[in-house]
Every structure is written in structure tokens, then in C-alpha cells.
Design a protein around this motif. Sequence first.
Motif, PDB file in Angstrom:
ATOM      1  N   MET A   9     -26.270  21.968  29.228  1.00  0.00           N
ATOM      2  CA  MET A   9     -26.242  22.744  30.464  1.00  0.00           C
ATOM      3  C   MET A   9     -24.865  22.616  31.115  1.00  0.00           C
ATOM      4  SD  MET A   9     -30.086  21.848  31.874  1.00  0.00           S
ATOM      5  CE  MET A   9     -30.259  23.396  32.783  1.00  0.00           C
ATOM      6  N   PHE A  10     -24.111  23.710  31.092  1.00  0.00           N
ATOM      7  CA  PHE A  10     -22.731  23.728  31.569  1.00  0.00           C
ATOM      8  C   PHE A  10     -22.632  24.340  32.966  1.00  0.00           C
ATOM      9  CE2 PHE A  10     -21.432  24.421  26.859  1.00  0.00           C
ATOM     10  CZ  PHE A  10     -21.632  23.075  26.582  1.00  0.00           C
ATOM     11  N   THR A  11     -21.862  23.700  33.821  1.00  0.00           N
ATOM     12  CA  THR A  11     -21.609  24.239  35.157  1.00  0.00           C
ATOM     13  C   THR A  11     -20.159  23.991  35.549  1.00  0.00           C
ATOM     14  OG1 THR A  11     -22.176  24.144  37.512  1.00  0.00           O
ATOM     15  CG2 THR A  11     -22.446  22.116  36.254  1.00  0.00           C
ATOM     16  N   PRO A  12     -19.516  24.925  36.216  1.00  0.00           N
ATOM     17  CA  PRO A  12     -18.172  24.673  36.732  1.00  0.00           C
ATOM     18  C   PRO A  12     -18.170  23.723  37.927  1.00  0.00           C
ATOM     19  CG  PRO A  12     -18.589  27.034  36.485  1.00  0.00           C
ATOM     20  CD  PRO A  12     -19.914  26.332  36.393  1.00  0.00           C
ATOM     21  N   GLY A  13     -19.310  23.506  38.528  1.00  0.00           N
ATOM     22  CA  GLY A  13     -19.403  22.711  39.741  1.00  0.00           C
ATOM     23  C   GLY A  13     -19.501  21.220  39.507  1.00  0.00           C
ATOM     24  N   ARG A  14     -19.836  20.499  40.589  1.00  0.00           N
ATOM     25  CA  ARG A  14     -19.911  19.034  40.524  1.00  0.00           C
ATOM     26  C   ARG A  14     -21.249  18.531  40.022  1.00  0.00           C
ATOM     27  NH1 ARG A  14     -18.170  16.706  46.191  1.00  0.00           N
ATOM     28  NH2 ARG A  14     -19.681  18.284  46.869  1.00  0.00           N
ATOM     29  N   GLN A  15     -22.287  19.381  40.062  1.00  0.00           N
ATOM     30  CA  GLN A  15     -23.587  18.966  39.544  1.00  0.00           C
ATOM     31  C   GLN A  15     -24.376  20.182  39.074  1.00  0.00           C
ATOM     32  OE1 GLN A  15     -23.174  18.055  43.161  1.00  0.00           O
ATOM     33  NE2 GLN A  15     -23.822  20.142  43.619  1.00  0.00           N
ATOM     34  N   MET A  16     -25.234  19.931  38.108  1.00  0.00           N
ATOM     35  CA  MET A  16     -26.162  20.956  37.634  1.00  0.00           C
ATOM     36  C   MET A  16     -27.366  20.994  38.562  1.00  0.00           C
ATOM     37  SD  MET A  16     -27.123  23.326  35.563  1.00  0.00           S
ATOM     38  CE  MET A  16     -25.764  23.236  34.407  1.00  0.00           C
ATOM     39  N   SER A  17     -27.949  22.152  38.740  1.00  0.00           N
ATOM     40  CA  SER A  17     -29.116  22.302  39.594  1.00  0.00           C
ATOM     41  C   SER A  17     -30.314  21.552  39.007  1.00  0.00           C
ATOM     42  CB  SER A  17     -29.472  23.784  39.717  1.00  0.00           C
ATOM     43  OG  SER A  17     -30.771  23.951  40.222  1.00  0.00           O
ATOM     44  N   THR A  40     -14.221  28.668  32.344  1.00  0.00           N
ATOM     45  CA  THR A  40     -13.714  29.592  31.326  1.00  0.00           C
ATOM     46  C   THR A  40     -12.620  28.955  30.475  1.00  0.00           C
ATOM     47  OG1 THR A  40     -12.185  30.514  32.968  1.00  0.00           O
ATOM     48  CG2 THR A  40     -14.280  31.655  32.651  1.00  0.00           C
ATOM     49  N   LYS A  41     -11.969  27.927  30.980  1.00  0.00           N
ATOM     50  CA  LYS A  41     -10.882  27.299  30.229  1.00  0.00           C
ATOM     51  C   LYS A  41     -11.381  26.446  29.074  1.00  0.00           C
ATOM     52  CE  LYS A  41      -7.897  26.963  34.336  1.00  0.00           C
ATOM     53  NZ  LYS A  41      -8.963  27.311  35.316  1.00  0.00           N
ATOM     54  N   ASN A  42     -12.551  25.824  29.246  1.00  0.00           N
ATOM     55  CA  ASN A  42     -12.990  24.881  28.210  1.00  0.00           C
ATOM     56  C   ASN A  42     -14.368  25.172  27.629  1.00  0.00           C
ATOM     57  OD1 ASN A  42     -14.347  24.167  30.541  1.00  0.00           O
ATOM     58  ND2 ASN A  42     -13.978  21.965  30.375  1.00  0.00           N
ATOM     59  N   ILE A  43     -14.996  26.291  28.026  1.00  0.00           N
ATOM     60  CA  ILE A  43     -16.334  26.554  27.502  1.00  0.00           C
ATOM     61  C   ILE A  43     -16.324  26.799  26.005  1.00  0.00           C
ATOM     62  CG2 ILE A  43     -16.257  29.016  28.059  1.00  0.00           C
ATOM     63  CD1 ILE A  43     -19.520  27.852  28.583  1.00  0.00           C
ATOM     64  N   GLY A  44     -15.243  27.405  25.480  1.00  0.00           N
ATOM     65  CA  GLY A  44     -15.171  27.636  24.040  1.00  0.00           C
ATOM     66  C   GLY A  44     -15.169  26.332  23.268  1.00  0.00           C
ATOM     67  N   ALA A  45     -14.357  25.386  23.709  1.00  0.00           N
ATOM     68  CA  ALA A  45     -14.287  24.085  23.042  1.00  0.00           C
ATOM     69  C   ALA A  45     -15.598  23.324  23.181  1.00  0.00           C
ATOM     70  CB  ALA A  45     -13.134  23.263  23.617  1.00  0.00           C
ATOM     71  N   MET A  46     -16.211  23.371  24.356  1.00  0.00           N
ATOM     72  CA  MET A  46     -17.480  22.686  24.556  1.00  0.00           C
ATOM     73  C   MET A  46     -18.578  23.306  23.698  1.00  0.00           C
ATOM     74  SD  MET A  46     -17.159  20.148  26.719  1.00  0.00           S
ATOM     75  CE  MET A  46     -18.751  19.864  27.490  1.00  0.00           C
ATOM     76  N   THR A  47     -18.565  24.607  23.558  1.00  0.00           N
ATOM     77  CA  THR A  47     -19.556  25.282  22.712  1.00  0.00           C
ATOM     78  C   THR A  47     -19.421  24.837  21.268  1.00  0.00           C
ATOM     79  OG1 THR A  47     -19.662  27.208  24.160  1.00  0.00           O
ATOM     80  CG2 THR A  47     -20.311  27.534  21.867  1.00  0.00           C
ATOM     81  N   GLU A  76     -18.419  35.783  32.391  1.00  0.00           N
ATOM     82  CA  GLU A  76     -17.266  35.537  31.521  1.00  0.00           C
ATOM     83  C   GLU A  76     -17.520  34.351  30.602  1.00  0.00           C
ATOM     84  OE1 GLU A  76     -14.132  35.007  34.322  1.00  0.00           O
ATOM     85  OE2 GLU A  76     -13.839  37.148  34.675  1.00  0.00           O
ATOM     86  N   MET A  77     -18.144  33.310  31.127  1.00  0.00           N
ATOM     87  CA  MET A  77     -18.438  32.131  30.312  1.00  0.00           C
ATOM     88  C   MET A  77     -19.441  32.456  29.210  1.00  0.00           C
ATOM     89  SD  MET A  77     -18.534  29.185  33.301  1.00  0.00           S
ATOM     90  CE  MET A  77     -19.061  27.857  32.196  1.00  0.00           C
ATOM     91  N   LEU A  78     -20.433  33.299  29.532  1.00  0.00           N
ATOM     92  CA  LEU A  78     -21.397  33.724  28.513  1.00  0.00           C
ATOM     93  C   LEU A  78     -20.692  34.454  27.378  1.00  0.00           C
ATOM     94  CD1 LEU A  78     -24.336  34.173  27.532  1.00  0.00           C
ATOM     95  CD2 LEU A  78     -24.430  36.172  29.032  1.00  0.00           C
ATOM     96  N   ALA A  79     -19.776  35.350  27.714  1.00  0.00           N
ATOM     97  CA  ALA A  79     -19.036  36.091  26.696  1.00  0.00           C
ATOM     98  C   ALA A  79     -18.145  35.167  25.866  1.00  0.00           C
ATOM     99  CB  ALA A  79     -18.196  37.182  27.355  1.00  0.00           C
ATOM    100  N   LEU A  80     -17.508  34.200  26.519  1.00  0.00           N
ATOM    101  CA  LEU A  80     -16.629  33.276  25.804  1.00  0.00           C
ATOM    102  C   LEU A  80     -17.417  32.335  24.900  1.00  0.00           C
ATOM    103  CD1 LEU A  80     -14.130  32.467  28.686  1.00  0.00           C
ATOM    104  CD2 LEU A  80     -13.600  33.695  26.564  1.00  0.00           C
ATOM    105  N   ALA A  81     -18.585  31.893  25.351  1.00  0.00           N
ATOM    106  CA  ALA A  81     -19.429  31.040  24.507  1.00  0.00           C
ATOM    107  C   ALA A  81     -19.857  31.793  23.255  1.00  0.00           C
ATOM    108  CB  ALA A  81     -20.651  30.562  25.295  1.00  0.00           C
ATOM    109  N   ARG A  82     -20.220  33.042  23.427  1.00  0.00           N
ATOM    110  CA  ARG A  82     -20.620  33.855  22.267  1.00  0.00           C
ATOM    111  C   ARG A  82     -19.451  34.033  21.299  1.00  0.00           C
ATOM    112  NH1 ARG A  82     -24.195  39.411  22.595  1.00  0.00           N
ATOM    113  NH2 ARG A  82     -24.527  39.629  20.331  1.00  0.00           N
ATOM    114  N   LYS A  83     -18.266  34.256  21.840  1.00  0.00           N
ATOM    115  CA  LYS A  83     -17.076  34.441  21.009  1.00  0.00           C
ATOM    116  C   LYS A  83     -16.731  33.175  20.232  1.00  0.00           C
ATOM    117  CE  LYS A  83     -12.244  35.964  21.361  1.00  0.00           C
ATOM    118  NZ  LYS A  83     -11.165  36.392  22.306  1.00  0.00           N
TER     119      LYS A  83
END
Length: 301
Positions: A9-17, A40-47, A76-83
Motif C-alpha cells: 500500500m503506497f502513499t505519498p503522505g506520512r501515513q496510510m489510511s 511519482t518519482k519512485n513508484i516505478g522502482a517500488m513496483t 499518474e502513479m497508477l499509470a506509472l505502476a502499470r508502465k
Amino acid sequence: MTRSYILHMFTPGRQMSPFDVNMAIDAGYDMAIPYCDVDTKNIGAMTQDAIFSRGPKSVAHTGIFIGGRDVVQAAEMLALARKAMVPPFEVSVCADPSGSYTTAAALVATVERQLRKAHQTDFAGRRVLVVGGSGAVGRIAGALASQLGAQVWLSNRSGSEAAARLSEETNRCFNALTEGVVIRNSTELQSVLADTDIVLATASAGVQVVGEAERSSARKLLVAADVNAVPPAGIEGVGVMDDGKRIGSSDAVGIGALAIGNVKYQVQHRLFKRMREAGKPVYLGFEEAMAMAREVVAELG
């Protein structure tokens, strides 16, 4: 060996809901693991870090959820994860920042149901005012209503430039056609409501945005829907449990926060289950949430 179902579960914030973590576990994931500061900067690597460790057969037991608060960033993060997927190392991904995709889908689908039941019509050609149109739920609800043929106003209190900028970004990112409108006082609100068929209240919890005087000025009103479950009601005269109840002596019907919330819960639960049970990877955003919401409300009759 049976592999555990893991949801990263990825979030740009300080905590996940915590709400989203609970929903994931209740939908059958064995583990729901939050990661903060993912954008968006690191979601590809994390995926790619998540997909390569389990092998082509076991990777199907892995999923990715994208949270946060920014609806555009999440898309944007969804699209980058798919890519970033490298078949056969590919997993399902679902985005639902601040629950906005599933809440907005439930809101629009329940309104669509009541338009048909109470007025034998739909969104096409109707004028929709989204009060709280600069927020996450409001923007997505406006985009969905626009895709169904409505003429949508996204309200904004910050001025005409901000209203236009937000509307243009919403239109560009979510294939919509909305218009920003500035509403800063009761007089401006009544003026806009006079031409409104459907009002969607998506402002902050515990804030009444449409009082009885303003609502009474909406003489064309067909449906008023309110996602605020914290007193006072966002729209005066609409109770949290209302689901098609007439508002006063008018022909308009109201939909309250708990009626919408019950559908939202089912939508998010079923999307998580769809990820976990899918035979091949699925990518779930606001449009898929809307399709699921329509399935849920169809079961209500």
C-alpha cells in the motif's frame, strides 16, 4: 506451499489510511503493508521491487494499492505502476486516494438511481452543482457526472483564476468537461442553485454548505446528495439515512451520507476482492469504481 496474499500500500503522505488497511484485510489479503513517501518519482522502482521477488507463478498473490490525497497524482502513479510491469511479473493495482474514487462513484451512482426512480430521467443535459468542487471527492464526482452527459459546475471559494485552473486540470486528467464557478456567499449560491437540477455536497465534514433558504431557491432541483455524515448536515433537510426521501414539500429527493457510504463500502470491498481473485492483472481507477458502483446500486432495485 501456499503463498500469502500480500497487498503493498503506497502513499505519498506520512501515513496510510487505517480505513484502507482494514478494508484490504477484510477483503481477504493476508497482509496489507503500508509504505509512505512513495510518489511519482519512485513508484516505478517500488513496483518492480514488489514484483520480482515471488516468481512468475506466485506473483499473482501480490497486489498494489495507491492512496494519498491528490486525485491527479494518484492517477499518474497508477499509470506509472502499470508502465513498470515486466510480464510475466505483473500484478493488479488499485488507486483510491482519500477514498475519493469509490466515494465519488457511489455518490454519482446513487444519484443516477434516484433520478430514474423518482423522476424517470438521468444525468444527460442536467445541470449539476458540486459544492466543495475543489476537493478530492468533488472533482471526481464532477468528472463522472460530466462523462454521463451532465453540465457540471465545480464550486470554488478562491476566485475565478483558481476555479478555472482546477476545472481545466480536472477536465484534462479525467476526460471530463466541467466549469469552475466561484461561490463565496449565500447570495452567489442561491443564484447558481436557481439553475441547478442536481446538487452534490462534497465539502468538509461537519460544515453545512446549503441551508434551507439556499435550497429553497433551487426550484428546478431533482436530487440533493450529501456525503457529510458529521452534524450538521451538509444540505439542510437531507438526513444521513435518506435514500430517495422527499425534501420538504418539493419534488426533489435527498440522499444522505450513510446511504452513499453503504454503496462506497461495497465498491471498495469488491474492487479489493477483484484484485485478489483476478485471473490476470487488473488496473482499477475511478472509471472502474463507477462501473462497480453501478453494479452495487442495480442490486438495490
